[in-house]
Scaffold this active site. Structure first.
Site, mmCIF file in Angstrom:
data_model
loop_
_atom_site.group_PDB
_atom_site.id
_atom_site.type_symbol
_atom_site.label_atom_id
_atom_site.label_comp_id
_atom_site.label_asym_id
_atom_site.label_seq_id
_atom_site.Cartn_x
_atom_site.Cartn_y
_atom_site.Cartn_z
ATOM 1 N N LEU A 100 0.839 -1.192 0.000
ATOM 2 C CA LEU A 100 0.000 0.000 0.000
ATOM 3 C C LEU A 100 0.878 1.247 0.000
ATOM 4 O O LEU A 100 1.840 1.332 0.762
ATOM 5 C CB LEU A 100 -0.902 0.001 1.242
ATOM 6 C CG LEU A 100 -1.813 1.217 1.372
ATOM 7 C CD1 LEU A 100 -2.891 1.200 0.290
ATOM 8 C CD2 LEU A 100 -2.437 1.275 2.757
ATOM 9 N N HIS A 101 0.557 2.187 -0.854
ATOM 10 C CA HIS A 101 1.263 3.461 -0.884
ATOM 11 C C HIS A 101 0.351 4.531 -1.466
ATOM 12 O O HIS A 101 -0.416 4.284 -2.388
ATOM 13 C CB HIS A 101 2.568 3.369 -1.681
ATOM 14 C CG HIS A 101 2.383 2.927 -3.097
ATOM 15 N ND1 HIS A 101 2.115 1.628 -3.445
ATOM 16 C CD2 HIS A 101 2.418 3.630 -4.246
ATOM 17 C CE1 HIS A 101 1.988 1.535 -4.762
ATOM 18 N NE2 HIS A 101 2.163 2.736 -5.277
#
Length: 187
Positions: A100-101
């Site tokens: 996740l980013h």
């Protein structure tokens, strides 16, 4: 093979966020780093320290974390002495990495790393999910779902329309020349 590439890239991100010299800003829960292949003059990634594979694994328990990611996104813009209105903050709706980013990217899209139509469409079509929209979905108790293949293909094939006016580029170099004109006008 794809899984190995994804895991290798994720491991690379982990090594990057674990090395203090790469961190621009951090909190107890997340870090901000430079994107290694920036698609604009300013392109940062906000990553949680918690191991969350992608946006499809987010639920209401992650709302405080999402707020923290957004706060760090705003902070890096301020630290870089830029204006919030000059940035897009969000997630790829079709993530290519298994970590996740949150992208914090300036709208100029002036970069040598912006080379392909996919680079453009991933930030300038519905392939980019704005933070506020993702947060609202999760807050409402919904899960973010992958886009169907037909829609992804349609978005990838969409015209190269400028994100600042109605100009449509014939190809990526044509669009990039046009984007430089916008940058020159702002200076």
């Amino acid at each position: 093979m794809t899984n190995l590439i994804g895991k290798g890239w994720a491991a690379g991100l982990l090594a990057t966020i674990n090395d203090p010299k790469n961190i621009i800003i951090s909190s107890n829960d997340a870090v901000v780093i430079h994107d290694k292949y920036p698609k604009a003059q300013h392109h940062y990634l906000v990553l949680p320290k918690a191991d969350i594979p992608d946006i499809f694994h987010l639920n209401q328990s992650h709302l405080p974390l999402l707020e923290e990611l957004f706060l760090l996104a705003q902070n890096v813009i301020e630290v870089k002495r830029c204006q919030l209105d000059d940035f897009k903050i969000g997630f790829h709706a079709q993530p290519s990495m298994q970590r996740l980013h949150l992208h914090v990217i300036s709208k100029d899209f002036v970069s040598d790393c912006l080379k392909t139509k996919k680079h453009w469409t991933s930030f300038n079509t519905k392939l980019f999910l704005y933070y506020q929209d993702a947060f609202a979905l999760i807050k409402a108790g919904e899960l973010i779902k992958p886009l169907n293949k037909e829609l992804v293909q349609q978005l990838c094939n969409s015209p190269l329309e400028c994100n600042q006016c109605k100009f449509v580029g014939k190809n990526v170099p044509d669009l990039k020349r046009h984007l430089l004109d916008h940058r020159t006008q702002k200076q």
